[in-house]
Design an enzyme around this catalytic site. Structure first.
Site, PDB file in Angstrom:
ATOM      1  N   ARG A 529       0.818  -1.208   0.000  1.00  0.00           N
ATOM      2  CA  ARG A 529       0.000   0.000   0.000  1.00  0.00           C
ATOM      3  C   ARG A 529       0.858   1.266   0.000  1.00  0.00           C
ATOM      4  O   ARG A 529       0.498   2.263  -0.627  1.00  0.00           O
ATOM      5  CB  ARG A 529      -0.938  -0.026   1.210  1.00  0.00           C
ATOM      6  CG  ARG A 529      -2.013   1.041   1.187  1.00  0.00           C
ATOM      7  CD  ARG A 529      -2.946   0.895   2.377  1.00  0.00           C
ATOM      8  NE  ARG A 529      -3.881  -0.209   2.188  1.00  0.00           N
ATOM      9  CZ  ARG A 529      -5.063  -0.095   1.593  1.00  0.00           C
ATOM     10  NH1 ARG A 529      -5.453   1.071   1.118  1.00  0.00           N
ATOM     11  NH2 ARG A 529      -5.856  -1.135   1.471  1.00  0.00           N
ATOM     12  N   GLU A 562      -2.932  -7.807   3.810  1.00  0.00           N
ATOM     13  CA  GLU A 562      -4.377  -7.654   3.979  1.00  0.00           C
ATOM     14  C   GLU A 562      -5.083  -8.893   3.444  1.00  0.00           C
ATOM     15  O   GLU A 562      -4.588  -9.580   2.552  1.00  0.00           O
ATOM     16  CB  GLU A 562      -4.866  -6.393   3.269  1.00  0.00           C
ATOM     17  CG  GLU A 562      -4.231  -5.117   3.813  1.00  0.00           C
ATOM     18  CD  GLU A 562      -4.766  -3.860   3.138  1.00  0.00           C
ATOM     19  OE1 GLU A 562      -5.882  -3.916   2.579  1.00  0.00           O
ATOM     20  OE2 GLU A 562      -4.071  -2.834   3.161  1.00  0.00           O
ATOM     21  N   GLU A 573     -10.018   0.108  -5.235  1.00  0.00           N
ATOM     22  CA  GLU A 573      -9.147   0.872  -4.337  1.00  0.00           C
ATOM     23  C   GLU A 573      -7.746   0.986  -4.913  1.00  0.00           C
ATOM     24  O   GLU A 573      -7.090   2.014  -4.763  1.00  0.00           O
ATOM     25  CB  GLU A 573      -9.102   0.236  -2.950  1.00  0.00           C
ATOM     26  CG  GLU A 573      -8.173   0.975  -2.006  1.00  0.00           C
ATOM     27  CD  GLU A 573      -8.656   0.997  -0.569  1.00  0.00           C
ATOM     28  OE1 GLU A 573      -7.925   1.527   0.267  1.00  0.00           O
ATOM     29  OE2 GLU A 573      -9.756   0.499  -0.295  1.00  0.00           O
ATOM     30  N   ASP A 630     -10.892   8.690 -10.556  1.00  0.00           N
ATOM     31  CA  ASP A 630     -11.052  10.103 -10.221  1.00  0.00           C
ATOM     32  C   ASP A 630      -9.933  10.893 -10.896  1.00  0.00           C
ATOM     33  O   ASP A 630      -9.002  11.379 -10.258  1.00  0.00           O
ATOM     34  CB  ASP A 630     -11.007  10.284  -8.698  1.00  0.00           C
ATOM     35  CG  ASP A 630     -11.307  11.719  -8.290  1.00  0.00           C
ATOM     36  OD1 ASP A 630     -11.911  12.445  -9.107  1.00  0.00           O
ATOM     37  OD2 ASP A 630     -10.928  12.114  -7.172  1.00  0.00           O
ATOM     38  N   HIS A 841     -19.361  -4.450   1.290  1.00  0.00           N
ATOM     39  CA  HIS A 841     -18.698  -5.257   0.261  1.00  0.00           C
ATOM     40  C   HIS A 841     -18.648  -4.390  -0.992  1.00  0.00           C
ATOM     41  O   HIS A 841     -19.607  -4.337  -1.762  1.00  0.00           O
ATOM     42  CB  HIS A 841     -19.482  -6.541  -0.023  1.00  0.00           C
ATOM     43  CG  HIS A 841     -19.484  -7.521   1.100  1.00  0.00           C
ATOM     44  ND1 HIS A 841     -18.328  -8.023   1.648  1.00  0.00           N
ATOM     45  CD2 HIS A 841     -20.499  -8.101   1.789  1.00  0.00           C
ATOM     46  CE1 HIS A 841     -18.627  -8.872   2.615  1.00  0.00           C
ATOM     47  NE2 HIS A 841     -19.938  -8.932   2.726  1.00  0.00           N
ATOM     48  N   CYS A 843     -17.124  -4.826  -3.632  1.00  0.00           N
ATOM     49  CA  CYS A 843     -17.163  -5.617  -4.874  1.00  0.00           C
ATOM     50  C   CYS A 843     -18.583  -5.720  -5.409  1.00  0.00           C
ATOM     51  O   CYS A 843     -18.808  -5.787  -6.616  1.00  0.00           O
ATOM     52  CB  CYS A 843     -16.626  -7.021  -4.635  1.00  0.00           C
ATOM     53  SG  CYS A 843     -15.001  -7.076  -3.867  1.00  0.00           S
TER      54      CYS A 843
END
Length: 875
Positions: A529, A562, A573, A630, A841, A843
């Site tokens: 990350r 994770e 993400e 974005d 969730h 997804c």
């Protein structure tokens, strides 16, 4: 044997009694044949007639003169029923028969109108001119009987040969001559050639010689205007004037309607089987003439006449379509809109009057398919007639992307590789030499061509199958992308991407079986990350070099340390974090404009081309994996991605201050050289604020800008800012994007503004639409107390809080293509009252909401969850 006894004995001497008997028999036969012919062409006048061989019968199918003559012979032989003249037509019928009896054999088809002693042989009218129409119209007005004009229109407009010869261009008239066209022609030549005859022999001769007679019509070639390859021989202005005069009469309009019903199947047959256009390019005239009828969209035409005409028109060969489009492109916006609305009206009418579903496909409706093909011609006329820029193509100097070293699934199975030449190109674009992308401003907005009722009933999975298979007997609306909205096209693109992913997965399995080594069926990225750019860049660069085809596999992202399993949410993400990192102004890859809130490529960036390639790959992967990013680029970036270079008008979006300055320069009314004292040398600043000089032309610092060359200066300046200064960075960026999308129908289906919508989603957040489409599970319903309180809280959020909520529940803070109403969020109960926070969730766009005891607690827990939501765990 009868013919042997018609006139003479073998001795050659006439026998008076036999001659007289024979003459009377022939006269009687001729009289009966004339009555049958009159009955077939004009009818008895009784609107309630039930005789199937009478033109007055409501079910009677109209026929041309030659067919009527042959039919009259057949009816005479079988002694078919003859109608008695109806009282309303008795006078006319008697006059007709009387004229027939007294007329010589070669002129028995004359209709005499004796009001003012004028005589017009209407049955000899083998084509129409503006003068002829006005002449007949004037005589009909004098008699207060329009039936002769109605019959002439019915005869000419139902015959392809006659219509093709009608309303031809002649040498240019003066204004005085044009005025005289509408006046009565008192000195009309009474000795015009006669086309039709009533006797059987004359009619049969007509049948054999009709085509040659039309070719030798009195509109001599020496009087016709000489035409270029893209010109047409029909006088469009004359047609419009004629329609304006005639369509106000309801009975005359019905004649046009009935004639079109009879004409269209014959035209369809000519185009399908007889290759008529290649033999006579003037055949296109009849389509031009019919399309000038401004009443084509009226309800009377929608049932039968217009669908039949569309079927015929859709059979035009590509060259004819191109010529018709180039002609229509010269029309004004109102005329284009009228034709567009005609076909849209037919499509909408057919859609709402039928029930289409997965078993009864809209693709199988001939009328809708034909109308869509005709609408396509109007669409390209709208494109060609607009502001078009066929220059400034990025693709001209684009390097080809190397093909994958791996075999495709088709090649593994012994088939030839499909899509080897890249995405498809519409044949009409090739014929016209113009693409939709070339059009900067169409005559009417592109959005007007979208048919929403059609989009609602279109089964996109079936349509996509037809699109890929390309069979002649199955039509795909994806070949007419202008008629589809962004949501429908996005669904088609989704199917294409998914099928490509599954294909890559199957190839991997086959390779594993053949080569005996385990290959990964996914595009797997394992990243940290806090080092996401470095990890992603290294992995994607390796894939791009070793086997670019792996980029077309389904993306699967793992964050180190994770537990999240990527069913779409982890990828969302990943994209968000990559975008945040790369567009960070501190990195210096892009510059940020505070006034426009947009990013632009930094021409002085120290970053490698590989990182710009990564951004291109990320944008391509986002589209390929149906994720929203974005990113904030000006529209010119998407135009450049689609293959067009930036021009001066693009500066208005990307560099508005510079655009306004250059625009002021172009509009300056004084002496530019003396007043402004500027040259073809411009100044820019680097990352550290130091000035850099650049010559737009060789020795630009010595070339002053004048009123004469300021346009050149503006174009060179714009080209430098949008193209040359960022050429290295943008080439790498575009190359990365095309690594993922080069075989996709993306460019075929979407315009640049729609590409932006695909990548960035909609900026309009309509939470009311989201509430209406949200579903509930686990015990919650729309009327549950907590659900009502939940929506009250969400609607009270600020815009920033609403974006955080979307980010928390869906993985992105942007609405998908089509708005939040297309999101399909689910709110499920996650146990009784508790201190735990809501979870989601991403997804599957599912929000897990405990049944909190109060509205205040619900708001507090929800705000905390959306504010501090980072990372993934296993529930």
């Amino acid at each position: 044997m009868e013919k042997l006894h018609q006139c003479y004995w073998k001795s050659g001497e006439p026998q008076s009694d036999d001659i007289e008997a024979s003459r009377m028999k022939r006269a009687a036969a001729k009289h009966l044949i004339e009555r049958y012919y009159h009955q077939l062409t004009e009818g008895c006048g009784n609107e309630a007639c039930t005789n199937e061989f009478c033109a007055s019968c409501p079910t009677f199918l109209r026929m041309d003169n030659n067919a009527a003559a042959i039919k009259a012979l057949e009816l005479y032989k079988i002694n078919a029923k003859l109608c008695d003249p109806h009282p309303s037509k008795k006078g006319a019928s008697s006059a007709y028969l009387e004229n027939s009896k007294g007329a010589p054999n070669n002129s028995c088809s004359e209709i005499k109108m004796n009001k003012k002693g004028a005589r017009i042989d209407f049955k000899d009218v083998t084509y129409l001119t503006e003068e002829k129409v006005y002449e007949i119209l004037e005589l009909c007005r004098e008699r207060e009987d329009y039936s002769p004009l109605i019959r002439v229109i019915g005869r000419v407009f139902s015959s392809a040969e006659a219509l093709v010869q009608s309303f031809r261009k002649v040498k240019q008239h003066t204004k005085e001559e044009l005025k005289s066209l509408q006046a009565k022609d008192e000195d009309k030549d009474e000795d015009e050639k006669e086309k039709a005859a009533c006797s059987a022999a004359a009619m049969e001769e007509d049948s054999e010689a009709s085509s040659s007679r039309i070719g030798d019509s009195s509109q001599g070639d020496n009087n016709l205007q000489k035409l270029g390859p893209d010109d047409v021989s029909v006088d469009i202005d004359a047609i419009r004037r004629v329609y304006t005069r005639l369509l106000s009469n309801e009975k005359i309009e019905t004649a046009f309607l009935n004639a079109l019903v009879y004409l269209s199947p014959n035209v369809e047959c000519d185009l399908t089987y007889h290759n008529v256009y290649s033999r006579d390019p003037n055949y296109l005239n009849l389509f031009i003439i019919v399309m000038e009828n401004r009443n084509l969209h009226s309800p009377e035409y929608l049932e039968m006449a217009l669908p039949l005409f569309c079927k015929a028109m859709s059979k035009l060969p590509l060259a004819a379509q191109g010529k018709l489009i180039r002609l229509w492109s010269k029309y004004n916006a109102d005329q284009i809109r009228r034709m567009m609305e005609t076909f849209q009206q037919l499509i909408t009418y057919k859609v709402i009057s039928n029930e289409f579903n997965s078993r009864n496909l809209v693709n199988d409706d001939d009328a809708i398919v034909a109308a869509s093909k005709c609408l396509k011609m109007v669409y390209y006329a709208n494109v060609v007639g607009g502001e078009v820029d066929t220059n400034h193509n990025e693709e001209d100097d684009e390097e080809p992307i190397p093909e994958s070293s791996e075999l495709t699934l088709q090649e593994l199975l012994g088939e030839e590789r499909r899509n080897k030449k890249g995405p498809r190109v519409d044949p009409l674009e090739t014929e016209l030499g113009v693409k939709t992308l070339d059009c900067r401003k169409p005559l009417i907005p592109f959005e007007e061509f979208i048919n929403e009722p059609l989009n609602e009933v279109l089964e996109m999975d079936k349509d996509y199958t037809f699109f890929k298979v390309e069979t002649e007997n199955k039509f795909s609306f994806m070949t007419c992308p202008f008629i589809l909205n962004a949501v429908t096209k996005n669904l088609g693109l989704y199917y294409d991407n998914r099928i490509r992913m599954y294909s890559e997965r199957r190839i991997t399995v086959l390779y594993s079986l053949v080569q005996g080594q385990q290959l990964n069926p996914y595009l797997r990225l394992k990243v940290r990350r806090d080092h996401i750019i470095d990890d992603a860049l290294v992995r994607l660069e390796m894939i791009a070099m070793e086997n670019p085809a792996d980029l077309k596999k389904q993306l699967y992202v793992e964050f180190e340390g994770e537990q999240g399993v990527d069913e779409g949410g982890v990828s969302k993400e990943f994209f968000q974090l990559v975008v945040e990192e790369i567009f960070n102004p501190d990195i210096g890859m892009f510059t940020y404009d505070e006034s426009t809130k947009l990013f632009w490529f930094n021409p002085s960036s120290f970053e490698t081309e590989g990182q710009f390639t990564l951004i291109g790959i990320v944008l391509g992967l986002a589209i390929y994996n149906n994720c929203i990013l974005d990113v904030h680029f000006p529209m010119v970036v998407y135009r450049k991605l689609m293959g067009k270079k930036g021009t001066f008008r693009d500066l208005g979006d990307s560099h508005p201050v510079l655009y306004q300055s250059l625009k002021d320069l172009l509009e300056y009314e004084g002496n530019v050289e003396d007043d402004m004292m500027i040259t073809f040398q411009i100044s820019q600043t680097d990352l550290f604020g130091n000035p850099m000089m650049y010559d737009l032309k060789e020795n630009g610092d010595k070339i002053p800008i004048t009123n004469e060359n300021r346009k050149e200066f503006v174009n060179l300046y714009s080209d430098y800012i949008l193209n040359k200064s960022v050429e290295k960075q943008f080439k790498a960026f575009r190359r990365g994007f095309h690594m993922v999308t080069n075989e996709s129908p993306l460019k075929y289906l979407f315009r640049p503004e729609e590409i932006e919508l695909l990548i960035c989603g909609s900026r309009n957040l309509d939470f009311q639409a989201l509430e209406e489409t949200t579903e509930y599970d686990g015990g919650y319903t729309r009327d549950s107390v907590l659900i009502r309180e939940f929506w009250e809280i969400v609607h009270s959020f600020t815009d920033e809080q609403k974006r955080l909520f979307l980010q928390f529940t869906t993985g992105t803070d942007r609405a998908p293509v089509g708005g939040l109403g297309k999101l399909k969020m689910i709110i499920a109960k996650n146990g009784p009252d508790t201190e735990r926070l809501p979870t989601s969730h991403t997804c599957f766009n599912v929000l897990l909401l405990p049944e909190y005891s109060s509205k205040e607690k619900l708001k507090e827990r929800l705000l905390k969850a959306i504010t501090y939501a980072k990372g993934f765990g296993m529930l």
